[in-house]
Design an enzyme around this catalytic site. Structure first.
Site, PDB file in Angstrom:
ATOM      1  N   ASN A  28     -10.720  -4.193 -17.969  1.00 32.82           N
ATOM      2  CA  ASN A  28     -11.049  -5.127 -19.053  1.00 32.82           C
ATOM      3  C   ASN A  28      -9.770  -5.566 -19.759  1.00 32.82           C
ATOM      4  O   ASN A  28      -9.161  -4.789 -20.496  1.00 32.82           O
ATOM      5  CB  ASN A  28     -12.006  -4.443 -20.035  1.00 32.82           C
ATOM      6  CG  ASN A  28     -12.371  -5.316 -21.220  1.00 32.82           C
ATOM      7  OD1 ASN A  28     -11.945  -6.467 -21.327  1.00 32.82           O
ATOM      8  ND2 ASN A  28     -13.148  -4.765 -22.133  1.00 32.82           N
TER       9      ASN A  28
ATOM     10  N   HIS B  46       0.820  -1.227   0.000  1.00 25.62           N
ATOM     11  CA  HIS B  46       0.000   0.000   0.000  1.00 25.62           C
ATOM     12  C   HIS B  46       0.851   1.273   0.000  1.00 25.62           C
ATOM     13  O   HIS B  46       0.358   2.344  -0.375  1.00 25.62           O
ATOM     14  CB  HIS B  46      -0.927  -0.005   1.223  1.00 25.62           C
ATOM     15  CG  HIS B  46      -2.173   0.809   1.055  1.00 25.62           C
ATOM     16  ND1 HIS B  46      -2.228   1.955   0.278  1.00 25.62           N
ATOM     17  CD2 HIS B  46      -3.422   0.659   1.568  1.00 25.62           C
ATOM     18  CE1 HIS B  46      -3.451   2.461   0.327  1.00 25.62           C
ATOM     19  NE2 HIS B  46      -4.197   1.698   1.097  1.00 25.62           N
TER      20      HIS B  46
END
Length: 462
Positions: free
Chosen positions: A386, A166
């Protein structure tokens, strides 16, 4: 308990490999910002992306496509292929040495349809798709910054699971990286948004000086020998569905001048009130709502210069009140107002003050006692990543809780988001979770309007 909790499948994993940039990249040391450097961000954050079979991609192997595209993407995002080092005073930096990210090829003996209702968090079987206890610890120094597993399914679909350090990116930064990776998988020669480092934007000033009130770091001293409830009981993870009717019902409970607030603010206020009741606290005990705010739009720097910035640029302002004030005699609008006021604290000066504080105090730790952190993940739209197989059935967080913030709660799109459904993913001790669900049912059951039944458990416990 959902039957999906009984669902078992087998996964065959190949040996982990390091995927390196497809072309030479600069070998250099890059400093992380003093916002990146915060103690609360020093952990690996798990994410998951699930894809159906796409007939037009039948002849393509998702593992090979994604591995190749990853190596191309790392040419542009080459710090991801490096290693985090720690310098004097705990200052973090990236050694951009091109060692690579950890990649695991895997195959599962199941189809996506067999997962049934468990196609959204929490995922009781996530460790089969990627062990979320990285290296057996949350050690971030000298380890790969990004670890991932791409698992083929019998139906021709696949699952991408990953753990990201992170300190290098927040939710917005990770989405930017994922979009770039997906573009390369679909045949692009370079990302449509070029990444920029520019961590100097959020470095501490010289000399550092704290100008804002950062109550999120106030530490509460518990009496000696106090055992925190979560240390002595089983923590369970659950998802709750909010429909448009639920959100409309909450909106009717707040004063007219607050009804233009976001669905996120309304659900967060509802969650805070019901959670506080479920915890059965004394009226005078202090409770806190820590709210994640993306500060990019609040920086006065030329906004075009921030396009491509993928570092941490979030603040965690806190709303503070007593349990009694929150649940006794005050309308839900009281909680909404506290939350809106907390969000409004975040300005460019607030971010610089936060960076300065992280240097002056070194390794500031957020107060987690009677605190909860809520993060809106709906705007990131991870489901739109995608790779050529269409949008993800689900893309986003795996469960509630996050590293050093065990009470972290996330609001994410449901897999049927087109119907306006929203998921709240949280974790609580078992008995508190039961009471929390009951409080939600009471809140919606008391509304004299046609709504569906109150939010209920939609997943098994973790």
């Amino acid at each position: 308990m959902s039957s999906s909790s009984m669902f078992n499948f087998r996964v065959h994993r190949c040996q982990p490999e390091l995927v390196q940039p497809a072309a030479p990249t600069p070998h250099e040391i890059k400093l992380l910002s003093d916002i990146d450097n915060q103690e609360c961000l020093r952990f690996y954050f798990p994410m998951i992306f699930m894809y159906h079979h796409e007939p037009s991609m039948t002849k393509k192997d998702p593992v090979k496509v994604l591995r190749h595209a990853l190596s191309q993407t790392l040419v542009y995002y080459y710090p991801f292929a490096g290693r985090i080092r720690e310098g004097a005073g705990g200052k973090l930096m990236v050694d951009c040495n091109g060692e690579g990210v950890m990649f695991i090829e895997a195959e599962a003996d199941t189809t996506l349809d067999q997962f049934g209702d468990s196609l959204h968090p929490p995922f009781p079987w996530f460790q089969q798709l990627l062990d979320d206890d990285v290296h057996g610890t949350q050690q971030i120094i000298d380890h790969p910054i990004l670890l991932m597993q791409v698992t083929r399914l019998k139906c021709g679909g696949f699952i991408v699971s990953l753990n990201i350090n992170h300190t290098i990116s927040d939710a917005t930064g990770l989405k930017q990286f994922m979009n770039a990776w997906a573009e390369m998988a679909r045949g692009a020669h370079q990302p449509s948004i070029q990444p920029i480092w520019h961590r100097e934007l959020l470095m501490a000033r010289n000399p550092p000086h704290v100008t804002c009130n950062h109550r999120e770091f106030e530490q509460i001293i518990l009496p000696p020998n106090t055992v925190k409830k979560e240390d002595a009981t089983t923590i369970v993870h659950q998802s709750f569905v909010f429909t448009p009717a639920h959100v409309a019902a909450i909106r009717c409970l707040v004063p007219i001048h607050l009804r233009q607030c976001t669905a996120f603010d309304l659900i967060t206020a509802c969650f805070w009130c019901c959670r506080t009741k479920a915890l059965q606290l004394e009226p005078n005990e202090e409770v806190r709502m820590i709210y994640t705010v993306n500060a990019r739009s609040r920086l006065n720097a030329n906004q075009s210069s921030l396009v491509g910035y993928y570092g941490n640029c979030s603040a965690f302002p806190v709303a503070v009140t007593s349990a009694g004030n929150l649940i006794c005699g005050n309308p839900l609008g009281y909680a909404v107002e506290l939350i809106k006021n907390a969000k409004a604290q975040v300005t460019e000066e607030y971010m610089h003050s936060l960076a300065d504080l992280s240097v002056i105090k070194e390794r500031c730790i957020y107060n987690t006692i009677r605190s909860c952190v809520v993060s809106d993940m709906t705007r990131a739209k991870y489901e739109n990543v995608n790779f050529g197989w269409g949008a993800a059935v689900y893309g986003g967080v795996v469960k509630g809780g996050a590293g050093p913030l065990p009470g972290a709660t996330f609001i994410v799109p449901h897999k049927n988001a087109k119907e306006g459904l929203i998921l709240l993913i949280t974790c609580l001790p078992y008995e508190d979770m039961k009471r929390f669900a009951e409080e939600l049912d009471k809140m919606f059951g008391n509304q004299n309007q046609p709504t569906t039944s109150g939010p209920s458990f939609v997943m098994s416990s973790l």
